[in-house]
Design an enzyme around this catalytic site. Structure first.
Site, short mmCIF file in Angstrom:
data_model
loop_
_atom_site.label_atom_id
_atom_site.label_comp_id
_atom_site.label_asym_id
_atom_site.label_seq_id
_atom_site.Cartn_x
_atom_site.Cartn_y
_atom_site.Cartn_z
N SER A 3 -31.07 -2.57 22.56
CA SER A 3 -29.61 -2.53 22.34
C SER A 3 -29.06 -1.13 22.59
O SER A 3 -27.99 -0.96 23.19
CB SER A 3 -29.27 -2.95 20.91
OG SER A 3 -29.64 -4.28 20.69
N ARG A 24 -26.49 0.48 25.69
CA ARG A 24 -25.23 1.17 25.35
C ARG A 24 -25.24 2.61 25.87
O ARG A 24 -24.17 3.15 26.22
CB ARG A 24 -25.01 1.12 23.83
CG ARG A 24 -24.60 -0.29 23.38
CD ARG A 24 -24.93 -0.54 21.93
NE ARG A 24 -24.37 -1.79 21.41
CZ ARG A 24 -24.94 -3.00 21.53
NH1 ARG A 24 -26.09 -3.13 22.16
NH2 ARG A 24 -24.36 -4.07 21.01
N GLY A 70 -27.95 -11.22 27.88
CA GLY A 70 -26.67 -11.57 27.26
C GLY A 70 -25.89 -10.32 26.89
O GLY A 70 -24.66 -10.28 27.01
N ARG A 115 -25.57 -19.62 28.53
CA ARG A 115 -25.14 -19.04 27.26
C ARG A 115 -23.61 -19.03 27.13
O ARG A 115 -22.91 -18.79 28.11
CB ARG A 115 -25.77 -17.65 27.09
CG ARG A 115 -27.29 -17.80 26.99
CD ARG A 115 -28.00 -16.51 26.82
NE ARG A 115 -27.77 -15.92 25.51
CZ ARG A 115 -28.30 -14.77 25.14
NH1 ARG A 115 -29.10 -14.09 25.97
NH2 ARG A 115 -28.05 -14.28 23.95
N SER A 164 -21.36 -11.18 15.42
CA SER A 164 -22.05 -10.96 16.70
C SER A 164 -21.69 -9.59 17.24
O SER A 164 -20.52 -9.29 17.49
CB SER A 164 -21.62 -12.03 17.72
OG SER A 164 -21.92 -11.58 19.03
N GLN A 201 -22.43 -8.55 20.10
CA GLN A 201 -22.02 -8.65 21.50
C GLN A 201 -20.53 -8.97 21.60
O GLN A 201 -19.83 -8.39 22.43
CB GLN A 201 -22.87 -9.70 22.21
CG GLN A 201 -24.33 -9.26 22.31
CD GLN A 201 -25.22 -10.25 23.01
OE1 GLN A 201 -24.79 -11.34 23.39
NE2 GLN A 201 -26.48 -9.89 23.18
N ASP A 214 -32.93 -11.44 15.67
CA ASP A 214 -33.93 -11.56 16.74
C ASP A 214 -35.35 -11.63 16.19
O ASP A 214 -36.30 -11.92 16.93
CB ASP A 214 -33.81 -10.38 17.72
CG ASP A 214 -32.47 -10.40 18.43
OD1 ASP A 214 -31.85 -11.48 18.53
OD2 ASP A 214 -32.02 -9.32 18.87
N LYS A 257 -29.51 -18.46 22.02
CA LYS A 257 -30.10 -17.23 22.56
C LYS A 257 -30.74 -17.56 23.92
O LYS A 257 -30.35 -18.53 24.56
CB LYS A 257 -31.12 -16.67 21.56
CG LYS A 257 -30.49 -16.27 20.21
CD LYS A 257 -29.56 -15.10 20.34
CE LYS A 257 -28.98 -14.68 19.00
NZ LYS A 257 -27.99 -13.61 19.13
N ARG A 265 -38.95 -13.44 23.15
CA ARG A 265 -39.24 -13.43 21.69
C ARG A 265 -40.11 -14.62 21.30
O ARG A 265 -40.92 -14.53 20.38
CB ARG A 265 -37.94 -13.40 20.88
CG ARG A 265 -37.03 -12.25 21.29
CD ARG A 265 -36.48 -11.43 20.15
NE ARG A 265 -35.65 -10.36 20.70
CZ ARG A 265 -36.07 -9.11 20.91
NH1 ARG A 265 -37.30 -8.75 20.62
NH2 ARG A 265 -35.25 -8.20 21.42
#
Ligand code: SPQ
Length: 427
Positions: free
Chosen positions: A21, A25, A92, A120, A165, A167, A313, A340, A386
């Site tokens: 993540s 970013r 995603g 998704r 979320s 996202q 996750d 997911k 995952r």
């Protein structure tokens, strides 16, 4: 990949690879900042490489050396119209965050992703971005990618998100950089806050009050040095393995312990797990620590409510832990797992059942009566990283052999996963 029951403890130290993540970013904000951003311990997973690829297509030069990447940022309005469709691959995060950025650009773009991303739900970002006056459409009118975005001046809103979320929140906050007034997002529970932390670190004006985050438009972001902490979502597989396998003792170094991500530690401790958090420090904008994990006697608990976004996750591997622990574990409020990279709720329930677990799916989670012996099985990862890693860990405590089909998908978030597992099991 074939995994056999482990007959000796896991031992030794591991440097956990960079947080996915945060790596995404760093590329995004580095591109929107003035000047260079140097990112060390960047995660070279397939998802983060998709993000790099998208920004390169918008004219951002990104250099890679063996220890870092350097993003030559061009400022908030320095992106160029991409010369082709942006492909977000399996990610995603890339798809949803970049949509917020593209909504504020003075050009038109289209973006798509692989077969999993194409399924998704994108209405969760299309709706709020449209409220901000963005022109964003699902090309096949199915609320999924490919998306066509005609960027332009946006309008600040206060959005009450129906789901927690990061996202959705991040997409809106990034669009808010291009709005005519402040933009706020209120969530039911707080989701991971890496965007907020990093935006402030780059010089943006972001404030948080309870579960509401507000960003001011038009900041002058300046390039920074970022040391990406180890990904707690990747550490989770080895934490769970070491807790379950008798006499194990491992040290996981430099793991991000941001409280909006560290629910796995609270859950493992509540289940009786022996985890010591040592050497705590702040690494730029994120807290990190080393985690000393020892084999433990484990019992079931209830996992629900505001802790869920902080371990979303990790639920697949927590389900493995709960199948091993004595007593009953109930996981609630985890409906998001159905949308997911795969339907992680159904797959965990069905495949753990096939391995011998006493597990029942519910509308928003699962009930696991732990302590039943697990048997090796053939598990198809469904190309979900995952799922592949969670069942690899299940294989370590199952009789016989477990085969993970299409296990190469671990490259999405943890390219060295099987090598690191081998290192810890051979010490
Ligand atoms: O990027 P992607 O594919 O959505 O990755 C996943 C994962 O398991 O690696 C989810 F499938 O992580 C998401 C996470 O579930 C990464 C993320 C982020 O970086 O902002 C936030 C979470 O999703 P959400 O929708 O709850 O915000």
């Amino acid at each position: 990949m074939k995994i056999s029951k482990l007959t000796k403890p896991l031992c030794g130290e591991l440097n956990i690879p960079g947080d996915k993540s945060i790596s995404h970013r760093a590329v995004m904000l580095g591109s929107l900042a003035e000047g260079d951003t140097e990112v060390s311990d960047f995660l070279e997973g397939a998802d983060c490489l998709s993000t790099i690829d998208c920004f390169r297509k918008m004219g951002i030069e990104i250099e890679k050396t063996c220890e870092k990447i350097i993003v030559h940022g061009k400022g908030l309005r320095g992106l160029k119209k991409p010369y082709e469709t942006l492909n977000c691959g399996n990610s995603g995060t890339t798809t949803r965050l970049i949509s917020g950025i593209l909504s504020g650009q003075a050009f038109q773009s289209t973006l798509t992703g692989d077969l999993s991303v194409q399924k998704r739900p994108m209405n969760r970002i299309i709706r709020p971005l449209t409220l901000m006056d963005a022109n964003i459409k699902s090309i096949h009118s199915n609320d999924c990618v490919p998306l066509a975005i005609i960027g332009g001046q946006l309008h600040g809103i206060h959005y009450h998100s129906p789901i927690a979320s990061a996202q959705v929140k991040s997409s809106i906050l990034l669009a808010g950089l291009y709005a005519d007034s402040p933009t706020s997002v209120t969530e039911p529970y707080i989701s991971r806050n890496h965007t907020e932390r990093m935006l402030s670190y780059f010089g943006g004006d972001v404030s948080t009050s309870g579960t509401t985050v507000t960003v001011l438009p038009d900041p002058c972001l300046k390039g920074q040095k970022i040391a990406v902490p180890g990904d707690i979502s990747s550490a989770a597989y080895f934490i769970v393995a070491a807790l379950m396998i008798p006499e194990s003792e491992i040290l996981l170094k430099n793991v991000g312990i941001n409280p909006t991500r560290s629910g796995i530690l609270d859950v493992c401790k509540a289940m009786g797990g022996n985890i010591e958090i040592i050497n705590q420090r702040t690494n730029g904008c994120e807290p990190t620590a080393d985690l000393l994990v020892k084999a433990s006697d484990l019992h079931g608990i209830v996992i629900e409510g505001k802790i869920i976004p902080t371990l979303i996750d990790e639920i697949p591997v927590i389900a493995v832990l709960a199948s091993y622990a004595l007593g009953t574990t109930v996981i609630k409020d985890a409906r998001e797992l159905k949308v997911k990279e795969s339907n992680r709720l159904d797959i965990m329930v069905n495949e753990l059942k096939a391995m011998g677990a006493d597990i029942t799916g519910t509308d928003d989670g699962m009930i696991i009566h732990g302590g039943k012996p697990l048997n090796g099985a053939v598990i198809d990862s469904r190309l979900d990283h995952r799922i592949a890693m969670a069942f690899s860990i299940a294989g370590l405590v199952s009789s016989g052999e477990t085969t993970i089909k299409r296990s190469e998908c671990v490259d999405i978030s943890y390219p060295g996963f099987y090598k690191d597992l081998e290192v810890l099991s051979q010490n």
